[in-house]
Design a protein around this motif. Structure first.
Motif, PDB file in Angstrom:
ATOM      1  N   ASP A 169       0.830  -1.211   0.000  1.00 32.07           N
ATOM      2  CA  ASP A 169       0.000   0.000   0.000  1.00 32.07           C
ATOM      3  C   ASP A 169       0.871   1.270   0.000  1.00 32.07           C
ATOM      4  O   ASP A 169       0.648   2.193  -0.789  1.00 32.07           O
ATOM      5  CB  ASP A 169      -0.901  -0.047   1.255  1.00 32.07           C
ATOM      6  CG  ASP A 169      -1.680   1.240   1.444  1.00 32.07           C
ATOM      7  OD1 ASP A 169      -2.390   1.641   0.507  1.00 32.07           O
ATOM      8  OD2 ASP A 169      -1.569   1.854   2.530  1.00 32.07           O
ATOM      9  N   ILE A 170       1.906   1.281   0.853  1.00 30.92           N
ATOM     10  CA  ILE A 170       2.765   2.482   0.930  1.00 30.92           C
ATOM     11  C   ILE A 170       3.553   2.640  -0.361  1.00 30.92           C
ATOM     12  O   ILE A 170       3.676   3.733  -0.906  1.00 30.92           O
ATOM     13  CB  ILE A 170       3.723   2.418   2.148  1.00 30.92           C
ATOM     14  CG1 ILE A 170       2.921   2.402   3.456  1.00 30.92           C
ATOM     15  CG2 ILE A 170       4.684   3.613   2.131  1.00 30.92           C
ATOM     16  CD1 ILE A 170       3.778   2.187   4.710  1.00 30.92           C
ATOM     17  N   SER A 171       4.078   1.513  -0.886  1.00 31.69           N
ATOM     18  CA  SER A 171       4.849   1.609  -2.135  1.00 31.69           C
ATOM     19  C   SER A 171       3.996   2.198  -3.251  1.00 31.69           C
ATOM     20  O   SER A 171       4.487   2.981  -4.052  1.00 31.69           O
ATOM     21  CB  SER A 171       5.223   0.253  -2.604  1.00 31.69           C
ATOM     22  OG  SER A 171       5.891  -0.439  -2.510  1.00 31.69           O
ATOM     23  N   ALA A 172       2.702   1.812  -3.292  1.00 32.90           N
ATOM     24  CA  ALA A 172       1.822   2.337  -4.341  1.00 32.90           C
ATOM     25  C   ALA A 172       1.492   3.810  -4.105  1.00 32.90           C
ATOM     26  O   ALA A 172       1.384   4.585  -5.062  1.00 32.90           O
ATOM     27  CB  ALA A 172       0.538   1.514  -4.398  1.00 32.90           C
ATOM     28  N   ARG A 173       1.378   4.208  -2.850  1.00 32.89           N
ATOM     29  CA  ARG A 173       0.923   5.590  -2.576  1.00 32.89           C
ATOM     30  C   ARG A 173       2.062   6.577  -2.357  1.00 32.89           C
ATOM     31  O   ARG A 173       2.054   7.666  -2.924  1.00 32.89           O
ATOM     32  CB  ARG A 173      -0.005   5.597  -1.363  1.00 32.89           C
ATOM     33  CG  ARG A 173      -1.343   4.947  -1.722  1.00 32.89           C
ATOM     34  CD  ARG A 173      -2.307   4.931  -0.575  1.00 32.89           C
ATOM     35  NE  ARG A 173      -2.633   6.265  -0.065  1.00 32.89           N
ATOM     36  CZ  ARG A 173      -3.565   6.492   0.853  1.00 32.89           C
ATOM     37  NH1 ARG A 173      -4.255   5.486   1.355  1.00 32.89           N
ATOM     38  NH2 ARG A 173      -3.811   7.705   1.267  1.00 32.89           N
ATOM     39  N   GLU A 174       3.012   6.202  -1.507  1.00 33.75           N
ATOM     40  CA  GLU A 174       4.077   7.169  -1.165  1.00 33.75           C
ATOM     41  C   GLU A 174       5.433   6.788  -1.742  1.00 33.75           C
ATOM     42  O   GLU A 174       6.355   7.585  -1.730  1.00 33.75           O
ATOM     43  CB  GLU A 174       4.224   7.309   0.354  1.00 33.75           C
ATOM     44  CG  GLU A 174       3.125   8.126   1.024  1.00 33.75           C
ATOM     45  CD  GLU A 174       1.986   7.266   1.545  1.00 33.75           C
ATOM     46  OE1 GLU A 174       2.079   6.028   1.426  1.00 33.75           O
ATOM     47  OE2 GLU A 174       0.989   7.827   2.049  1.00 33.75           O
ATOM     48  N   GLY A 175       5.583   5.524  -2.195  1.00 29.01           N
ATOM     49  CA  GLY A 175       6.898   5.051  -2.643  1.00 29.01           C
ATOM     50  C   GLY A 175       7.603   4.330  -1.504  1.00 29.01           C
ATOM     51  O   GLY A 175       6.982   3.979  -0.495  1.00 29.01           O
ATOM     52  N   ALA A 176       8.893   4.124  -1.654  1.00 29.52           N
ATOM     53  CA  ALA A 176       9.643   3.345  -0.655  1.00 29.52           C
ATOM     54  C   ALA A 176       9.692   4.056   0.695  1.00 29.52           C
ATOM     55  O   ALA A 176       9.857   5.281   0.745  1.00 29.52           O
ATOM     56  CB  ALA A 176      11.068   3.103  -1.144  1.00 29.52           C
ATOM     57  N   VAL A 177       9.567   3.265   1.751  1.00 38.19           N
ATOM     58  CA  VAL A 177       9.821   3.789   3.104  1.00 38.19           C
ATOM     59  C   VAL A 177      11.334   3.941   3.231  1.00 38.19           C
ATOM     60  O   VAL A 177      12.077   2.984   3.026  1.00 38.19           O
ATOM     61  CB  VAL A 177       9.266   2.818   4.172  1.00 38.19           C
ATOM     62  CG1 VAL A 177       9.831   3.119   5.547  1.00 38.19           C
ATOM     63  CG2 VAL A 177       7.742   2.873   4.189  1.00 38.19           C
TER      64      VAL A 177
END
Ligand SMILES: NC(=O)c1ccc[n+]([C@@H]2O[C@H](COP(=O)([O-])OP(=O)(O)OC[C@H]3O[C@@H](n4cnc5c(N)ncnc54)[C@H](OP(=O)(O)O)[C@@H]3O)[C@@H](O)[C@H]2O)c1
Length: 254
Positions: free
Chosen positions: A82-90
């Protein structure tokens, strides 16, 4: 001043902070967001996630709240997608979520041992293993694991908690060696006694007795711990890895 501030700027970074509803995790999430990171803070309930989002929005910070039980490794994988799709890599991972199930060893039930090891240490394995791939691809990253003074001093009634917190230190040193060549640092912050819900169970007399043992003569605040995390997450901390930073008012000096 203008030469100093960029040392602590997190502009362009995406941070994941587990257990960001209250106490130390909330202060860490707020500090990283104030330094310019987009912060994803986790809660165990939808209401908690909404409160994190509202807190960030009220301060004009970028980020959101999400629901996550750190014991659920499949949910960690789903959150990464979900984060990769929305914000990119943590690029900044702060493992802060933690629990206690205190009791003298002879009275500690196997389920209390398992719960503390699973939530406080197993979760660190799971989040690091999941989120490190994105950091490797990005060729940069910061992992900060929130341990405890109890992991180095020991504490009667906390064998499970101390084992998990000491385990985080060995884990972090090993992972630091594995990923240093990829531009990723892995460090530990070990708070002493900090005024949060976790220590609220102590009575006032016990808190006063504790303060008198602490060279700086007071319990710590969540902001004291957040400042140490900000340092390790920021360009200022870029040459520090495999380290445990004690934030304990001098109660234990390594
Ligand atoms: N307070 C201290 O004196 C002290 C000292 C040394 C180290 N620490 C460490 O610092 C960290 C934060 O402590 P704190 O005092 O701020 O704790 P706290 O006030 O008890 O807050 C605990 C946080 O962890 C979250 N959490 C608990 N179980 C979880 C799970 N299974 N999955 C995901 N999140 C979970 C909680 O979320 P919900 O709100 O949704 O339940 C909450 O956000 C812990 O790792 C603790 O061991 C604290």
């Amino acid at each position: 001043m203008s030469d100093v501030l960029p040392l602590f700027s997190l502009a362009g970074e995406t941070a994941l902070v587990t257990g960001a509803t209250r106490g130390i995790g909330a202060a860490i999430a707020d500090a990283l967001a104030a330094a310019g990171a987009t912060v994803i803070g986790t809660a165990t309930s939808a209401a908690g996630a909404e409160a994190i989002a509202a807190r960030l929005a009220a301060a004009g910070h970028a980020g959101r709240g999400v629901v996550l039980d750190v014991d659920d490794h499949a949910a960690i994988a789903a959150l990464e997608a979900d984060i990769s799709a929305r914000e990119g890599a943590v690029t900044i991972l702060v493992n802060n979520a933690g629990i206690t199930r205190d009791g003298l060893l002879m009275r500690t039930k196997p389920e209390d041992w398992d719960a503390v090891i699973r939530t406080n240490l197993g979760s660190v394995f799971a989040t690091c293993r999941t989120f490190i791939r994105g950091m490797v691809k990005a060729r940069r990253g910061r992992i900060i694991n929130i341990s405890s003074i109890v992991g180095v001093m020991g504490n009667a009634g906390q064998t499970n908690y101390a084992a998990a917190k000491a385990g985080m230190m060995g884990f972090s040193r090993s992972l630091a060696r594995e990923v240093a060549s990829r531009g990723i640092t892995v460090n530990v912050v070990a708070p002493g006694f900090i005024a949060t819900d976790m220590t609220a169970a102590l009575g006032e007399a016990e808190r006063n007795a504790l303060s008198s043992q602490i060279p700086l003569q007071r319990l710590g605040t969540p902001a004291d711990v957040a400042a140490a995390v900000l340092y390790l997450a920021s360009p200022a901390g870029g040459y520090v890895t495999g380290e445990t930073l004690q934030v304990n008012g001098g109660l234990w000096m390594g």
